[in-house]
Design a protein around this motif. Structure first.
Motif, PDB file in Angstrom:
ATOM      1  N   UNK A   1       0.806  -1.226   0.000  1.00 19.74           N
ATOM      2  CA  UNK A   1       0.000   0.000   0.000  1.00 19.74           C
ATOM      3  C   UNK A   1       0.838   1.275   0.000  1.00 19.74           C
ATOM      4  N   UNK A   2       2.112   1.184   0.453  1.00 24.07           N
ATOM      5  CA  UNK A   2       2.939   2.382   0.470  1.00 24.07           C
ATOM      6  C   UNK A   2       3.323   2.849  -0.932  1.00 24.07           C
TER       7      UNK A   2
ATOM      8  N   UNK B   1       1.204   3.453  -3.243  1.00 23.82           N
ATOM      9  CA  UNK B   1       0.129   4.292  -3.784  1.00 23.82           C
ATOM     10  C   UNK B   1       0.604   5.725  -3.971  1.00 23.82           C
ATOM     11  N   UNK B   2       1.413   6.221  -3.027  1.00 21.02           N
ATOM     12  CA  UNK B   2       1.917   7.585  -3.162  1.00 21.02           C
ATOM     13  C   UNK B   2       2.779   7.757  -4.397  1.00 21.02           C
ATOM     14  N   UNK B   3       3.608   6.733  -4.718  1.00 25.12           N
ATOM     15  CA  UNK B   3       4.457   6.828  -5.902  1.00 25.12           C
ATOM     16  C   UNK B   3       3.633   6.787  -7.186  1.00 25.12           C
ATOM     17  N   UNK B   4       2.637   5.874  -7.256  1.00 24.65           N
ATOM     18  CA  UNK B   4       1.803   5.825  -8.458  1.00 24.65           C
ATOM     19  C   UNK B   4       0.988   7.103  -8.606  1.00 24.65           C
ATOM     20  N   UNK B   5       0.569   7.667  -7.467  1.00 28.23           N
ATOM     21  CA  UNK B   5      -0.157   8.937  -7.505  1.00 28.23           C
ATOM     22  C   UNK B   5       0.734  10.032  -8.076  1.00 28.23           C
ATOM     23  N   UNK B   6       1.996  10.050  -7.646  1.00 28.29           N
ATOM     24  CA  UNK B   6       2.928  11.062  -8.137  1.00 28.29           C
ATOM     25  C   UNK B   6       3.195  10.890  -9.623  1.00 28.29           C
ATOM     26  N   UNK B   7       3.346   9.632 -10.074  1.00 24.55           N
ATOM     27  CA  UNK B   7       3.572   9.377 -11.503  1.00 24.55           C
ATOM     28  C   UNK B   7       2.361   9.812 -12.317  1.00 24.55           C
ATOM     29  N   UNK B   8       1.159   9.509 -11.812  1.00 28.60           N
ATOM     30  CA  UNK B   8      -0.064   9.866 -12.538  1.00 28.60           C
ATOM     31  C   UNK B   8      -0.206  11.376 -12.675  1.00 28.60           C
ATOM     32  N   UNK B   9       0.171  12.110 -11.631  1.00 29.00           N
ATOM     33  CA  UNK B   9      -0.008  13.566 -11.666  1.00 29.00           C
ATOM     34  C   UNK B   9       1.098  14.286 -12.426  1.00 29.00           C
ATOM     35  N   UNK B  10       2.337  13.766 -12.365  1.00 25.00           N
ATOM     36  CA  UNK B  10       3.462  14.531 -12.891  1.00 25.00           C
ATOM     37  C   UNK B  10       4.176  13.873 -14.057  1.00 25.00           C
TER      38      UNK B  10
ATOM     39  N   UNK C   1      -6.690   3.272  -4.511  1.00 22.92           N
ATOM     40  CA  UNK C   1      -6.173   4.200  -3.518  1.00 22.92           C
ATOM     41  C   UNK C   1      -7.034   5.432  -3.415  1.00 22.92           C
ATOM     42  N   UNK C   2      -6.706   6.297  -2.473  1.00 20.52           N
ATOM     43  CA  UNK C   2      -7.491   7.503  -2.259  1.00 20.52           C
ATOM     44  C   UNK C   2      -6.889   8.701  -2.975  1.00 20.52           C
ATOM     45  N   UNK C   3      -5.885   8.462  -3.828  1.00 14.53           N
ATOM     46  CA  UNK C   3      -5.246   9.565  -4.519  1.00 14.53           C
ATOM     47  C   UNK C   3      -5.899   9.859  -5.850  1.00 14.53           C
ATOM     48  N   UNK C   4      -5.066  10.391  -6.751  1.00 15.15           N
ATOM     49  CA  UNK C   4      -5.597  10.876  -8.029  1.00 15.15           C
ATOM     50  C   UNK C   4      -5.322   9.908  -9.161  1.00 15.15           C
ATOM     51  N   UNK C   5      -4.968   8.651  -8.860  1.00 22.08           N
ATOM     52  CA  UNK C   5      -4.560   7.744  -9.924  1.00 22.08           C
ATOM     53  C   UNK C   5      -5.662   7.568 -10.958  1.00 22.08           C
TER      54      UNK C   5
END
Length: 608
Positions: free
Chosen positions: A389-390, A392-401, A422-426
């Protein structure tokens, strides 16, 4: 006509009161006139079936008139027939005669008609056996016309569309009207105009009622906007034959660069479902057995042919799905720990590329073989979210940037719920959504986006593996496609063909990965091979040697039969594309030779 309508309305009212209307014959109306109307309507209704008889009658009258008035015209009539027949054979496809058989039939009929008419003009229709030739020839040439499938289909369509006012009234689209119709190899399509206030969304909601009214099988009707995207028009497509009933073999890569749109498979009108992946992220969804893995194989087959793409992949099913492509994948993570490192490295790559672009005043990373794009393919993204689950932050960052720096994320999952994604923007960052069959209607909105089910994106109704719906900037209408099929043999052959031409990471990205590893005190993730210990090749302390020196030591110490590339990969810890790039450079300098397929060693003057 108005009088007839009034009489019918009056009769309906009488039946409503329980009375039977009486038929009154006005003495001013003549029965022969009524019979003529019935006959005329029958002739018009069956005009297609009776066309050969109409032609025979016209020829008989025309031959009689021409013989009486212009008997000397017969050479011109014969010449015109021959010229017309040649034109039909050569250019008939422009007139809708798509098959060679149709053009040959049209030319034969033209020559036969012209020859008979020329003879009748010169000698009269009663001369020789011209009447018998007319009757017999007409019967023989009429058989293909009566049996022709497309003609019969066109007749059925004409009769269905003639009844459209009643159908529209029955399904709640009163006032809509047919503007044009075309019969094709799979069925037919018609352009219709809506009444004032009616919308395409209303028509989409009435598709089951339209199927019932037209008498088609379930799932045969499609509703699309017209090409000019007018709000008061729509295109109705009815399939009599499913073009996606059978699997469609993959014809091979459709691109050579990621800057070109990838052909995923044909739509129902035989046009290609092409989608661009550069600067876009993609989400692929569908239940087990829906053909989702086949869609990933189509993507991998095309990406492996691109010389400006480096492929990283995560497959937590121990590589079961993606390992067949291992020779074309620069890094393959099959465990949660490897996936963590891979995604962390991907974030380091995008940050390094962003800094490099900013230092040069540029805004986008333009992929080339020396500066390739990076595509990260994640199979069963839900398992990654559960097991690591940790990340998710990296995939969120890749998706956004990742867009501007050409770092693309392709995620495949059976059900992309908020928990799985996840709860991010993926999920919200996915520009390309490809949905294979889903089990529940609500899953359509989970994959394709909120509100898509209500507007006609019925992924739950897909009825065969490989069928999909795709939404992307270039695909904003619900059109069904079918992904190409790649067999295991095709996958293996394609991977072997492209393995030696895969690029490695650029210097900026490679340096960022090395620095990330040095900061984390981690060894690089194993790429496309088993661990070094399992391969029986000695490991090394990476702090003591650099990969170039280790490679050269292994080549100079290689036996006469050479060292396998797999051993070079394990010994250096570098990717297979990196190994092949160095081998090509050394071979150009005559420092190494390829002993056999996959085996290399230093040349005689450099070997030990």
């Amino acid at each position: 006509m108005n009088r007839g309508r009034k009489m019918r309305r009056h009769a309906r009212k009488m039946r409503g009161y329980g009375l039977q209307p009486m038929v009154v014959i006005n003495h001013d109306e003549r029965l022969p006139d009524l019979a003529a109307v019935v006959i005329a309507r029958a002739l018009w209704r069956y005009r297609s079936e009776l066309a050969p008889l109409h032609i025979l009658g016209t020829l008989a009258i025309g031959g009689t008139v021409l013989h009486a008035t212009r008997p000397g015209w017969w050479p011109y009539i014969l010449g015109a027939a021959m010229a017309t027949a040649w034109a039909l054979g050569a250019f008939g496809d422009r007139l809708g005669l798509t098959s060679r058989g149709e053009r040959l039939y049209a030319a034969t009929v033209t020559v036969t008609v012209g020859t008979w008419l020329a003879a009748a003009t010169a000698y009269g229709i009663t001369a020789w056996h011209l009447p018998h030739a007319l009757a017999l020839g007409g019967l023989v040439l009429a058989v293909p016309w009566w049996a022709h499938r497309r003609r019969r289909a066109r007749v059925r369509v004409d009769r269905q569309l003639a009844a459209w006012p009643e159908i529209a009234q029955a399904v709640g689209l009163a006032g809509s009207r047919v503007q044009s119709a075309v019969v094709d190899v799979w069925g037919w399509r018609a352009r219709l105009a809506l009444a004032r206030g009616q919308t395409l969304a209303e028509v989409t909601a009435k598709i089951p009622a339209i199927e019932s009214a037209l008498g088609t099988h379930r799932g045969a009707v499609r509703v699309h906007p017209t090409r000019d995207d007018r709000a008061d028009r729509f295109e109705l497509r009815v399939l009599t034959t499913d073009p996606h009933a059978d699997a469609i073999a993959w014809p091979g890569p459709s691109v050579e660069t990621i800057a070109e749109p990838i052909d995923l498979g044909p739509f129902e009108d035989a046009t290609a479902a092409r989608v661009l992946l550069l600067r876009r992220h993609a989400l692929i969804g569908g239940i087990a057995g829906s053909g989702k893995s086949g869609g990933i194989n189509v993507l991998m087959g095309n990406l492996s042919a691109c010389r400006d793409v480096v492929i990283w992949a995560i497959d937590l099913k121990r590589g079961m799905e993606l390992r067949p492509w291992a020779r074309c994948i620069d890094r393959l993570a099959t465990t949660p720990d490897q996936a963590r490192v891979l995604l962390r490295d991907a974030v380091a790559v995008l940050e390094a590329r962003a800094a490099w672009l900013a230092g040069r005043g540029r805004r986008t990373w333009e992929p080339t073989p020396d500066m390739p794009a990076l595509v990260i393919v994640i199979d069963e993204y839900a398992e990654l979210a559960d097991d690591a689950p940790e990340t998710i932050g990296d995939t969120d960052s890749i998706a956004r940037r990742g867009r501007a720096v050409a770092v693309t994320l392709v995620a495949a999952t059976q059900r992309p719920t908020q928990k799985a994604m996840g709860k991010g923007a993926v999920r919200s960052q996915m520009d390309v959504r490809m949905s294979f069959r889903v089990r529940e209607r609500r899953d359509v909105d989970l994959i394709l986006g909120q509100g898509m089910l209500a507007t006609g994106w019925h992924a739950h109704a897909l009825n065969a593996p490989g069928k999909f719906l795709i939404t992307a900037p270039e695909h904003d209408t619900p059109r069904r496609g079918r992904a190409y099929l790649l067999t295991d043999a095709t996958v293996a052959e394609t991977a072997d063909r492209h393995a030696n031409n895969r690029p490695g990471l650029d210097l900026v990205s490679r340096t960022a990965v090395e620095e990330a590893h040095a900061g984390l005190h981690l060894q690089p993730v194993s790429t496309r091979t088993a661990p070094k210990e399992a391969a029986g090749v000695g490991t090394r302390d990476e702090a003591e040697d650099d990969p170039e020196s280790t490679l050269w030591d292994m080549l100079t110490g290689a036996p006469v039969e050479g060292t396998p590339v797999a051993h070079l990969v394990n010994g250096t810890g570098m990717s297979r594309p990196w190994i092949y790039q160095r081998l090509r450079a050394l071979a150009d300098a005559d420092r190494v030779i390829q002993v056999s397929r996959g085996r290399w060693r230093a040349t005689g003057e450099h070997s030990q």
